[in-house]
Design a protein around this motif. Structure first.
Motif: not given
Length: 379
Positions: A239-245, A289-290, A296-298
């Protein structure tokens, strides 16, 4: 409410791009229709009735929750069809009983004879029958029984004899978050499907109807090639997604619908640092994401319009301070941000970042705040 621009917001705060969110929802719904399965969205990511109304088939659900507090909250807004997708513990049965008495059609899950015995002992004291799914381990990621475990049919038949309604089986391919290619996600989706269907067929062979075969993770839901034998899919972070996705190529950074708005409060020029008022209390400590190709850091730094500032991430975070720097660590490369300038940080993990906030500041396509939607946290 009347429209407000970002400059009026006290930072850090949580932003929600409504158009991106709706596109994500429409895409997932289209996938479910193409695959011919029903959809039981997981609401643990958003924890907001204003968001979840966009996800549900009807005002009464169905939904998936990860806490009984979520069940309480959504039940108070008229949602009745709820799956509690964490193995049940004895200290929660009184709470379960209250929800059932309120008319909630609450389904529970378990994966052991110990838990089955607990429910069998409690069932006669309940004023309403208990509905249960047995959790299947499809990838070694978390809990559940492997599909060919002898205990699977033993538990199901024991519960059935005790008057507990065994609705079916459930699995979650959390291992999809560790995949390194779209091809691997597709393979994981088939592994997930086959595990659930195999388990369901074993229960049917033992004389149980097993009407529900439930699978779900955002990556596998979006990349499954077919879901033969599956009846429903659960997914939430889409629904939002994120950097991991985005790191899994499940989405683009342009699809990420939430961000944290922060304000520049200082500089450490010799180090190439720009300091903002959004640290790990604003972003969470999640560094998901590490382990991916791109760390992508934080969080990924964007300008106030939401456009990524090429090469800049939140390289460090204290409780209330975030440190922006170029990912190359070259101190001569600066984002040229002055004290008072605002930035938006895309999160590694939408669930954990959103959990830091009590509300969403909802943006229209002009980046104006057009609504404030409350959300809740905790247990």
């Amino acid at each position: 409410m009347s429209e407000r621009n970002l400059a009026t917001l006290e930072t850090p705060c949580l932003l929600l791009d409504e158009a991106r969110m709706q596109n994500n929802i429409d895409h997932m719904r289209g996938r479910m229709q193409a695959l011919g399965v029903s959809f039981r969205p997981h609401v643990k990511t958003n924890k907001s009735i204003d968001v979840s109304r966009r996800l549900m088939d009807t005002s009464e659900g169905p939904i998936t929750v990860s806490t009984l507090r979520e069940a309480d909250y959504f039940a108070s807004h008229g949602v009745k069809d709820i799956l509690y997708a964490v193995c049940i513990a004895p200290n929660k049965l009184a709470h379960v009983s209250r929800l059932l008495q309120e008319g909630v059609q609450l389904s529970l899950i378990l994966d052991s004879m110990e838990a089955a015995q607990m429910l069998a002992d409690a069932a006669p004291t309940m004023q309403h029958p208990l509905d249960v799914l047995i959790e299947i381990d499809s990838d070694g990621h978390r809990s559940g029984l492997v599909p060919d475990a002898p205990e699977l049919t033993e538990i199901a038949c024991f519960l059935d004899a005790a008057g507990v309604n065994v609705k079916g089986v459930l699995t979650h391919a959390g291992g999809s978050y560790d995949c390194r290619s779209v091809e691997a996600i597709r393979a994981m989706a088939e592994q997930e499907r086959l595990a659930a269907v195999t388990a369901a067929n074993r229960l049917r062979a033992a004389g149980l109807a097993c009407p529900v075969v439930s699978v779900g993770s955002t990556p596998t839901a979006l990349f499954a090639e077919h879901l033969e034998g599956v009846t429903e899919v659960r997914a939430g972070v889409f629904v939002f997604f994120d950097l991991v996705m985005a790191g899994l190529n499940v989405c683009r950074t342009d699809d990420i619908a939430i961000s944290v708005l922060g304000t520049v409060i200082g500089h450490q020029a010799a180090k190439g640092w720009t300091i903002i008022d959004a640290g790990w209390m604003a972003m969470s400590r999640d560094r998901g994401t590490s382990g991916q190709v791109t760390d992508q850091g934080y969080g990924l730094v964007c300008d106030e319009e939401g456009r990524p500032l090429e090469g800049f991430i939140l390289v460090g975070a204290n409780q209330e301070h975030g440190i922006i720097a170029h990912r190359s660590a070259d101190p001569s490369i600066s984002p040229q941000l002055a004290v008072g300038d605002q930035v938006r940080i895309l999160p590694n993990h939408a669930c954990s970042t959103a959990a830091q906030y009590a509300e969403y500041n909802v943006l229209n396509k002009s980046n104006q705040v057009v609504a404030v939607w409350p959300r809740f946290n905790g247990w």
